[in-house]
Enzyme design. Structure first.
Site, PDB file in Angstrom:
ATOM      1  N   GLY A  88       0.825  -1.205   0.000  1.00 15.40           N
ATOM      2  CA  GLY A  88       0.000   0.000   0.000  1.00 15.40           C
ATOM      3  C   GLY A  88       0.857   1.251   0.000  1.00 15.40           C
ATOM      4  CG  ASP A 110      -4.162  -7.705  -6.839  1.00 12.14           C
ATOM      5  OD1 ASP A 110      -4.328  -7.682  -5.612  1.00 12.14           O
ATOM      6  OD2 ASP A 110      -5.089  -7.899  -7.647  1.00 12.14           O
ATOM      7  CB  SER A 147     -10.279  -0.547   9.668  1.00 14.61           C
ATOM      8  OG  SER A 147     -11.334   0.393   9.793  1.00 14.61           O
ATOM      9  CB  ILE A 198      -6.457   7.922   9.039  1.00 16.00           C
ATOM     10  CG1 ILE A 198      -6.431   7.081  10.321  1.00 16.00           C
ATOM     11  CG2 ILE A 198      -5.084   8.506   8.741  1.00 16.00           C
ATOM     12  CD1 ILE A 198      -6.058   7.835  11.579  1.00 16.00           C
ATOM     13  CE1 TYR A 206     -11.738  -1.434   4.629  1.00 16.39           C
ATOM     14  CE2 TYR A 206     -12.930  -0.525   6.498  1.00 16.39           C
ATOM     15  CZ  TYR A 206     -11.780  -0.596   5.731  1.00 16.39           C
ATOM     16  OH  TYR A 206     -10.675   0.164   6.063  1.00 16.39           O
ATOM     17  CB  ALA A 226     -16.435  -9.581   7.482  1.00 21.49           C
ATOM     18  CB  ALA A 227     -11.999  -7.915   5.130  1.00 20.79           C
ATOM     19  CE  LYS A 228      -8.861  -2.879   6.412  1.00 19.48           C
ATOM     20  NZ  LYS A 228      -7.397  -2.860   6.136  1.00 19.48           N
TER      21      LYS A 228
END
Length: 247
Positions: free
Chosen positions: A11, A60, A138, A184, A152, A154-156
């Site tokens: 990132g 990726d 997050s 942020i 989002y 769930a993934a975090k």
């Protein structure tokens, strides 16, 4: 002669990842940096004299083979001893808008991507007996997110289990931690459609800090966890959110 100590940052083209790369370069925390991002602009961004120690790669992270290939290239010239996985993507939507394909893409980048980076980098670090791995989650993973969507959140949230499992499995050779930012000022907040100006202002007013955080403030936490001053910290979720968790 020992091999150079290398950090890998995902990132890296913008936001928190770019701030981490800048800190490493400015403070000479490591001998070199592998700067990874899916955005092809990352190559030109770090192809300047100011970033002579940075080697950019367009990758990726949801594709394991691409991550492993990049790590293999980096390992040929130095030892990766620190990893900051800052890559993330959000695509806001209510449950009826989140198709299985949209769900999978968010999981693939934010959760499977973290696993891909960890697997490719932590195995050689473990074999050498030293290393640090930090991933960026997050506040949505702790409290849920209506704006970011359940995929989002769930993934975090899944990153928390990944970090704590890795911290146990890779001990004592590798320390594994997670930084949990709140609101942020990064493109993910200001350009993704997650928040409009009124929503940002209202959220800032609810915070003890009364403002959004900066990418540099999150990078400070990441750099601390990557460095020797956090040598007795592993399996930790370090929240950087201006006090949002108190609300």
């Amino acid at each position: 002669m020992p091999q150079p100590k290398t950090a890998l940052v995902t990132g890296a083209a913008s936001g928190i990842g770019a701030a981490v790369v800048a800190q490493i370069v400015d403070e000479q925390l490591f001998d070199s940096v592998i700067a990874v991002d899916i955005d092809p602009a990352v190559v030109d961004q770090y192809s300047t004299a100011a970033y002579e120690m940075v080697m950019p790669h367009m990758v990726d992270i949801s594709e394991y083979a691409a991550v492993q290939s990049t790590v293999d290239i980096a390992e040929a010239d130095g030892n990766i001893c620190a990893v900051a996985n800052c890559a993330g993507v959000s695509e806001p939507g209510w449950l009826d808008e989140i198709t299985p394909d949209r769900w999978q893409r968010i999981i693939d980048v934010n959760l499977t991507g973290a696993y891909n980076v960890a697997r490719a980098t932590c195995i050689p670090m473990y074999e050498r007996g030293v290393g640090t791995f930090v991933t960026v989650s997050s506040g949505a993973g702790q409290r849920g997110s209506m704006s970011g969507g359940v995929h989002y959140s769930a993934a975090k949230s899944g990153q928390f289990g990944l970090v704590r499992g890795l911290a146990k499995q890779l001990s004592p050779h590798i320390r594994v931690n997670c930084v949990v930012p709140g609101l942020i000022e990064t493109p993910l907040t200001t350009e993704s459609g997650l928040w409009n100006e009124d929503e940002i202002a209202a959220f800032e007013a609810s915070l003890p800090a009364q403002r959004m955080g900066t990418a540099e403030e999150v990078a400070d936490a990441i750099s601390f966890l990557l460095g020797p001053k956090s040598s007795y910290i592993t399996g930790e979720l370090l929240t950087v959110d201006g006090g949002a968790q108190l609300s």
